[in-house]
Design a protein around this motif. Structure first.
Motif: not given
Length: 402
Positions: A199-226
């Motif tokens: 329970p102590e481990v959280s998993i965050y998720s994001v769902i994209f619902k309006c992407l274009e078919p047969d498209g090449l996408y690049k997703f980048t993530l980084y964290a920001v601290d206080t």
């Protein structure tokens, strides 16, 4: 001192000192064969008998190393040093659940950096299979139990193709806390949160619902601290699945085009054929070409007949649209049979119960944010491809993690 002699000494002290047992240590020695005669370290001085071969002791209880020390002062110093080394990179002291950095542990921007900010690892959600327009990504919360506090995650996504200058086009940046959990962002993107194996481990998720078919996408993530520090980037490059194709309609259009091309083609029939082929999507046009050539190639292939009946200019306007179809989808669209299907899958949609004050983002801890989640359904459109009727196979999106 040979290792077995050291163990024997500890065992003797354990048996003779019943009132002061060695905390957390249990020693049992067994005969497990003999050391080779070539090993001089295994011989006891003045004795011909060889000592037993040392074996790994069984661990029946795990305790911190500093609890094995009897002197209170030394124990506290050892505990402080271990905590500092593990949580604060040895450059600060642990105070409650955070690190107080030494004066030498500040970066060029004047921010304390003794407590490292781990890099989140972005990945495809295993519970939501990508489709032609929907992709779900997730990552495990990187906030440690002690040390740095994660304030937010910043997600960037952009479509990458030969028509886009990737250096100039930065795509769209989304704040997980301010844009997604608050509900102020677009309805095409939703945020979720679940728990891992513990329970102590959280998993965050994001769902994209309006992407274009047969498209090449690049997703980048980084964290920001206080304190405003950014973690290292985590990137996933993904091509969405091929567009949904109505194979029966494509075959009907191919028959219609053949009838328009057959025999004398009037100006009205030429315009009908041109409008029909320009109104369908590029993937449907590719499928129309496949059916036309499969049935009527003996009367001339689709390209030659279009140029002959419509003229080079109009034929070029139609045929150049086929270049938009990727090589991956081009090979699939040449399958003998294609069946389209739309199914619904559940996903968690989460919202924050509180409003984070403007200008105070860095001082809020994401893990402490009160979140309510509800299960919703999202439609997923997919094609299945086969070489014969009744035998289909499903293709997945291409994913390249970095």
């Amino acid at each position: 001192m040979p290792f077995i002699t050291y163990l024997s000494g500890l065992l003797t002290a354990q048996m003779l000192s019943d009132d002061q047992l060695i905390s957390g240590v249990e020693i049992r020695c067994e005969e497990k064969g003999r050391c080779p005669s070539t090993c001089h370290l295994c011989r006891r001085p003045g004795k011909e008998q060889l000592s037993p071969t040392p074996v790994l002791l069984e661990i029946n209880r795990v305790v911190p190393l500093y609890t094995l020390i009897q002197d209170n002062g030394t124990k506290e110093a050892f505990k402080s040093a271990l905590m500092s080394s593990y949580w604060c990179s040895g450059k600060g002291d642990v105070i409650d659940d955070w690190c107080r950095c030494d004066l030498s542990a500040f970066d060029a921007s004047g921010l304390p950096n003794c407590s490292p900010l781990p890099q989140p690892v972005l990945r495809l959600s295993p519970t939501v299979e990508p489709s032609s327009t929907v992709v779900s990504l997730e990552w495990v919360d990187v906030q440690p139990a002690i040390g740095t506090k994660v304030s937010d995650y910043i997600l960037q996504h952009k479509k990458v193709d030969e028509y886009t200058d990737t250096d100039l086009y930065t795509g769209e940046f989304l704040s997980f806390a301010d844009d997604l959990l608050s509900g102020l962002g677009t309805s095409c993107v939703a945020a979720g949160r679940s728990h891992g194996e513990v329970p102590e481990v959280s998993i965050y998720s994001v769902i994209f619902k309006c992407l274009e078919p047969d498209g090449l996408y690049k997703f980048t993530l980084y964290a920001v601290d206080t304190r405003g520090r950014h973690s290292e980037l985590s990137t996933v490059t993904l091509r969405t699945a091929c567009p949904l194709v109505d194979d029966n309609k494509a075959e009907e259009i191919a028959d219609k085009i053949y009838n328009l091309y057959n025999g004398y083609t009037s100006g009205k029939e030429q315009q009908i054929a041109y409008n029909t082929l320009m109104e369908v999507s590029a993937s449907m046009l590719f499928r129309v070409q496949h059916h036309y050539n499969s049935h009527y190639e003996k009367f001339g292939d689709f390209v030659w007949r279009s140029e002959d009946e419509l003229g080079p200019r109009k034929a070029h306007l139609i045929l150049r649209r086929l270049e938009r179809v990727s090589s991956h989808c081009s090979s699939l669209l040449q399958s003998a049979y294609i069946q389209s299907r739309v199914e619904t899958v559940p996903y968690l949609f989460c919202r924050s119960e509180e409003i984070r004050p403007a200008g105070m983002v860095w001082y809020s801890i994401l893990k402490d944010t009160k979140i309510t989640c509800e299960e919703k359904m999202v439609s997923m459109a997919r094609n299945t491809y086969g070489e014969s009727k009744g035998r289909y196979y499903l293709t997945l999106s291409k994913v390249t993690p970095f």
